[in-house]
Write a protein that holds these residues in place. Structure first.
Motif, short mmCIF file in Angstrom:
data_model
loop_
_atom_site.label_atom_id
_atom_site.label_comp_id
_atom_site.label_asym_id
_atom_site.label_seq_id
_atom_site.Cartn_x
_atom_site.Cartn_y
_atom_site.Cartn_z
N ASN A 120 42.85 33.20 51.66
CA ASN A 120 42.88 34.59 51.20
C ASN A 120 43.47 34.65 49.80
OD1 ASN A 120 41.80 35.54 53.53
ND2 ASN A 120 43.78 36.00 54.48
N GLU A 121 44.48 33.82 49.58
CA GLU A 121 45.10 33.78 48.27
C GLU A 121 44.10 33.28 47.23
OE1 GLU A 121 49.08 31.91 48.34
OE2 GLU A 121 48.55 31.35 46.29
N LEU A 122 43.28 32.32 47.64
CA LEU A 122 42.25 31.80 46.73
C LEU A 122 41.33 32.93 46.31
CD1 LEU A 122 40.86 29.35 45.41
CD2 LEU A 122 39.46 29.19 47.45
N TYR A 123 41.02 33.81 47.27
CA TYR A 123 40.17 34.96 46.95
C TYR A 123 40.84 35.82 45.88
CZ TYR A 123 37.74 39.38 47.31
OH TYR A 123 37.06 40.52 47.02
N ASN A 124 42.14 36.09 46.07
CA ASN A 124 42.84 36.93 45.09
C ASN A 124 42.80 36.31 43.71
OD1 ASN A 124 43.46 38.73 47.04
ND2 ASN A 124 45.54 37.97 47.40
N ARG A 125 42.95 35.00 43.66
CA ARG A 125 42.96 34.33 42.35
C ARG A 125 41.57 34.39 41.71
NH1 ARG A 125 47.82 31.98 41.78
NH2 ARG A 125 48.95 31.68 43.73
N THR A 126 40.54 34.22 42.53
CA THR A 126 39.17 34.26 41.99
C THR A 126 38.86 35.65 41.46
OG1 THR A 126 38.65 32.75 43.78
CG2 THR A 126 36.82 33.57 42.49
N HIS A 130 37.97 36.75 37.61
CA HIS A 130 36.83 37.55 37.18
C HIS A 130 37.30 38.71 36.30
CE1 HIS A 130 33.22 39.97 37.26
NE2 HIS A 130 33.87 40.96 37.84
N GLY A 131 38.30 39.45 36.77
CA GLY A 131 38.76 40.63 36.05
C GLY A 131 39.32 40.30 34.68
N VAL A 132 40.22 39.32 34.63
CA VAL A 132 40.88 39.00 33.36
C VAL A 132 39.86 38.50 32.35
CG1 VAL A 132 42.50 37.43 32.26
CG2 VAL A 132 43.13 38.56 34.38
N ASP A 191 47.26 35.65 40.77
CA ASP A 191 46.75 36.53 41.83
C ASP A 191 47.21 37.97 41.63
OD1 ASP A 191 49.40 36.17 42.32
OD2 ASP A 191 49.20 35.86 44.48
N THR A 192 47.42 38.37 40.37
CA THR A 192 48.00 39.68 40.12
C THR A 192 46.95 40.77 39.99
OG1 THR A 192 47.87 39.26 37.76
CG2 THR A 192 49.90 38.67 38.85
N GLY A 193 45.68 40.43 39.88
CA GLY A 193 44.70 41.41 39.44
C GLY A 193 44.80 41.52 37.93
N TRP A 194 43.73 42.03 37.28
CA TRP A 194 43.76 42.02 35.81
C TRP A 194 44.76 43.02 35.26
CZ3 TRP A 194 42.48 45.94 32.28
CH2 TRP A 194 41.88 47.08 32.82
N GLY A 217 48.48 34.64 26.97
CA GLY A 217 47.10 34.58 26.48
C GLY A 217 46.58 35.96 26.14
N ALA A 218 46.81 36.92 27.04
CA ALA A 218 46.34 38.29 26.79
C ALA A 218 47.05 38.87 25.56
CB ALA A 218 46.58 39.17 28.01
N PHE A 219 48.34 38.55 25.42
CA PHE A 219 49.11 39.01 24.25
C PHE A 219 48.49 38.48 22.96
CE2 PHE A 219 52.64 38.08 21.26
CZ PHE A 219 53.08 39.37 21.04
#
Lengths: 610, 230
Positions: A120-126, A130-132, A191-194, A217-219
């Motif tokens: 399930n955690e793998l799903y969150n990371r995937t 995608h979002g980021v 796994d934070t969501g974007w 990286g986003a910064f």
């Protein structure tokens, strides 16, 4: 130097940058270094295009993984508590205690017998991947950094953007930011969501640096965005060709300008936000931590103060592309030029006062009411654009080239995306819909159905200009049909299941939603097929496409009328002087065209040509 | 002995002239003035981003001051107004030197241009010296540190670590801007020594000068907010 070598060098100098040597050629003696050190906005635009399309592929594959996972509802495994082994079939009599674990399909495939909670955690990371990638590495830079970089100086009649070296720097900063994101992915992903909401994002993966890498990286990517935006604003102000007033600019420039203003004014706020988050994770400063007196809702305010305006950084350039494609595709002047121009600025302005609609459930009631009311303001300039495009199409000679099919699809998809936004802006309805697939679908109809659709259309439209080759129209149309069907199949069922309560971001779901999820997954694979068709078409065009005319579609903006395809190194043989409007199809025969060069019907009453 | 061409074809090729007179604008600009205006506009836009960056910090300051006024009052009393005031004066003086540096570039007084750049650099160093030695170092010793590192034994409010978080982040980001500014002044000094700046070409002096003013202005706001309001 021998005589022969001198001759060779002289002939190379004559050859370099000539029409026989398009700027994108990688023939020797041009080397990688020529590209890596270029300050030519056209090459930088192409390098951005390649990088963005690569990232689009990466983010797309993450989406495919997510959709594949959602093919089947929750899997249940029975684990023997004593041994930790998976029990297949009925529980044997000797087992004293066992646990049922709910998990998902990808994990089940990847690690047979592993504890499914992990997958399930793998799903969150995937899903976060995608979002980021799609937000920070694809949609934000997509149109401005690639097509915008290539076209803005050409459309203004300038030799380059105002600060060419800053432009190259922005590309390298983009690379560095991407490398940081990739390091985070290699370390296991986040796994934070974007949206990186605190306090989860400041506490998850404690002991790992991957969230810090990702946020850094986003910064860094923010700087890239600021450099591009700043460059474009100055270019538009200072480098317009003689005779080009503000209202003689192509509307593409207005859209890019609006987006550039937002990039400059909103991005610093995400800068400080992400910086504070990095400090929060590394030093536990406490600004977002309620245990230390901080406030996690402050993060949401900061985050959306940037991220809502940046939604318009994503959509405005898409709308900017629309103007050019619709006007050329209908062979008519844009209806209400000034209204469309000002609507870009209006969207940019309003974008800064509606961020609170992302916080309806976490901010106060009064604030929610105010932000809800303000949110509806955005509908006005957006509708101005859509209606003016429709009015432009009215009685036009509409062609159905791949790029115009995309432009027409934009009208359809963006309207659905925009109208469902009104549901979400209404407080009472939003309480039911928020955090469901309805939001996911709305967002994708606007961002993908809007920006990405316009982007893909724009690449087709300017492909001959950028690379001097024609793409295959049949291949493009097949790709379009696959993308259009695939897109609607992916996201329309999500409206339905969202309105029925399917929450977003879950790896598991009850079997009542399975039909919708399966339709959506089929759609995702259709989309993949469509995009791959385009990729093959483009690669084939580069390798063996017919040579493009300077103005194959018969457009009237300077990028088509005053340069070759592809443009020479300094863009124009002579500094262009603007003598007709960008959409003056009623009065001007498009220059640089021969009858039969473009497949569109010629206006019947053309009086004078140039 | 260098020979002077009898009929120089253009000022750019006349090697007897100093570099700043030979300077030619980048080819996509009409002339030097066009380039200067564009550079200046770019710098002003960049300054807008700087203000927005710091405004996030100021926003956090005001919100936490409203939420926990007692912690902010207690924390503010622990700052030494003396050092803050001296640093304010140092920065204000450096604003004068940088502005007169731009003026000397315009009038072609290149010796005083160099002196003013050097003085501004030294003012930045003095600011950082005071900040790091008399303030940061002292605070590290007594434990007036943000968040989890806080160990100051005489805290009068449980939210004092948050106050120190705001103090350290705000002044830290400002100090990093001072460091960048000093780097820019060192770069300007080297270029000025080569004679690259003069009345016809001083884009970088003007740009860095504007940047230094914004660094100064941010401190003008930080000083009363952190040190003076009790």
């Amino acid at each position: 130097m021998s005589h022969a070598a001198h001759d060779h060098h002289a002939s190379y100098l004559a050859y370099k940058g000539s029409p026989d040597d398009p700027f994108w050629s990688v023939k020797l003696p041009r080397t990688i270094w020529d590209w890596a050190s270029t300050i030519d906005h056209k090459k930088i635009g192409v390098m951005y295009l390649v990088a963005i399309l690569f990232m689009f592929f990466l983010g797309g594959m993450a989406a495919i993984a997510v959709r594949t996972e959602l093919w089947a509802p929750t899997k249940v495994q029975t684990i023997n508590d004593a041994t930790g082994e998976v029990i297949v079939g009925a529980v044997p009599a000797g087992v004293k205690s066992h646990t049922e674990v709910r998990g998902n399909w990808i994990g089940h495939r990847m690690g047979e017998g592993e504890n499914l909670a992990k997958s399930n955690e793998l799903y969150n990371r995937t899903m976060t991947l995608h979002g980021v990638i799609m937000v920070f590495l694809v949609i934000v830079p997509s149109v401005p950094a690639s097509l915008g970089n290539f076209l803005l100086p050409l459309m203004l009649g300038a030799k380059d953007v105002a600060f060419p070296r800053l432009n190259l720097a922005s590309w390298y900063v983009y690379l560095v930011g991407s490398v940081f994101a990739i390091i985070a992915i290699i370390q296991g992903g986040v796994d934070t969501g974007w949206t990186f909401y605190t306090p989860y994002s400041t506490t998850t993966d404690d002991g790992f640096l991957r969230v810090t890498w990702m946020v850094t990286g986003a910064f860094i990517l923010g700087f890239s965005s600021i450099f591009t935006g700043l460059n474009f604003v100055v270019t538009v102000h200072k480098l317009r060709a003689p005779g080009m007033g503000w209202f003689d600019m192509p509307l593409f420039v207005w859209g890019i300008y609006g987006a550039a203003v937002i990039q400059v004014l909103a991005t610093p706020v995400i800068g400080i936000t992400l910086l504070l988050m990095i400090f929060e994770r590394t030093f536990h400063v406490g600004i977002f931590d309620p245990r230390l007196g901080g406030d996690p809702v402050l993060f949401q305010h900061f985050f959306w103060f940037y991220s809502h305006p940046v939604v318009y950084v994503m959509i405005l350039p898409g709308m900017a592309l629309m103007n050019e494609m619709i006007a050329t595709g209908a062979r008519k002047p844009i209806f209400g030029y000034r209204a469309v121009a000002f609507s870009s600025l209006a969207i940019a302005g309003i974008s800064f006062i509606v961020w609170g609609h992302h916080l309806f459930t976490s901010e106060g009631e009064v604030a929610a009411i105010v932000f809800s009311a303000l949110t509806f303001l955005v509908a006005i300039p957006s509708a101005v654009k859509v209606f003016n495009w429709l009015a432009t199409l009215y009685k036009g000679s509409i062609c159905l080239n791949t790029w115009n099919l995309y432009a027409l699809a934009f009208l359809f998809l963006f309207s659905i995306g925009g109208l469902t936004g009104l549901f979400l802006g209404s407080l009472a309805v939003d309480l039911h819909l928020h955090d469901t697939y309805f939001v996911v679908s709305h967002f994708h109809y606007v961002m993908m159905g809007g920006t990405i659709i316009a982007f893909v259309g724009g690449i087709h439209f300017w492909w001959p200009k950028m690379f001097g080759k024609m793409y295959n129209e049949v291949g493009g149309t097949i790709g379009f049909v696959l993308v259009f069907i695939g897109f609607n199949l992916t996201f329309f069922p999500q409206f339905v299941m969202g309105s029925q309560g399917m929450p977003r971001r879950y790896a598991n779901y009850v079997s009542e939603y399975q039909l919708y999820h399966q339709l959506s997954t089929i759609g995702a694979y259709t989309l993949l097929a469509g995009f791959l068709t385009h990729l093959v078409n483009f690669l084939y065009s580069l390798a063996a496409g017919p040579k493009a005319a300077p103005n194959p579609w018969g457009s009237l903006t300077l990028d088509w009328t005053n340069t070759s395809s592809p443009p020479i190194e300094h863009n124009f043989e002579h500094e262009p002087v603007v003598v007709h409007g960008p959409y003056d199809y009623d009065n001007v025969l498009p220059p640089q065209t021969r009858p039969g060069d473009y497949i569109l019907p010629k206006p019947a009453d053309v009086a004078t040509g140039h | 002995m260098a020979s002077i061409p009898a009929h120089p074809t253009s000022p750019a090729e006349d090697l007897s002239r100093p570099p700043h007179e030979r300077y030619q604008a980048a080819s996509h600009f009409k002339d030097r003035e066009h380039e200067f205006d564009s550079v200046k506009m770019g710098v002003w836009l960049f300054l807008a981003t700087e203000i927005l960056l710091f405004s996030g910090m100021f926003c956090a300051y005001f919100i936490f001051r409203l939420l926990h006024p007692e912690a902010f009052i207690a924390g503010s009393h622990l700052l030494e107004v003396k050092w803050g005031l001296i640093n304010t004066i140092v920065l204000l003086l450096s604003s004068y030197t940088v502005a007169s540096g731009v003026r000397h570039a315009q009038t072609g007084n290149l010796k005083w241009l160099k002196i003013n750049i050097a003085l501004t650099f030294l003012a930045g160093a003095a600011f950082l010296g005071i900040k790091f030695y008399f303030e940061y170092w002292h605070k590290i010793q007594v434990g007036e540190l943000p968040g989890k590192f806080f160990f100051y034994p005489y805290a009068r409010s449980e939210y004092e670590p948050l106050w120190w978080g705001v103090y350290w982040v705000a002044t830290g980001i400002h100090a990093s801007h001072v460091i960048v500014g000093m780097g820019l002044f060192a770069w300007l000094f080297l270029r000025a020594r080569r004679g690259e700046f003069g009345p016809g070409h001083y884009n970088a002096v003007e740009g860095v000068g504007l940047y230094w003013h914004i660094v100064d202005i941010v401190w003008i706001f930080l000083f009363p907010l952190l040190y003076l309001i009790h």
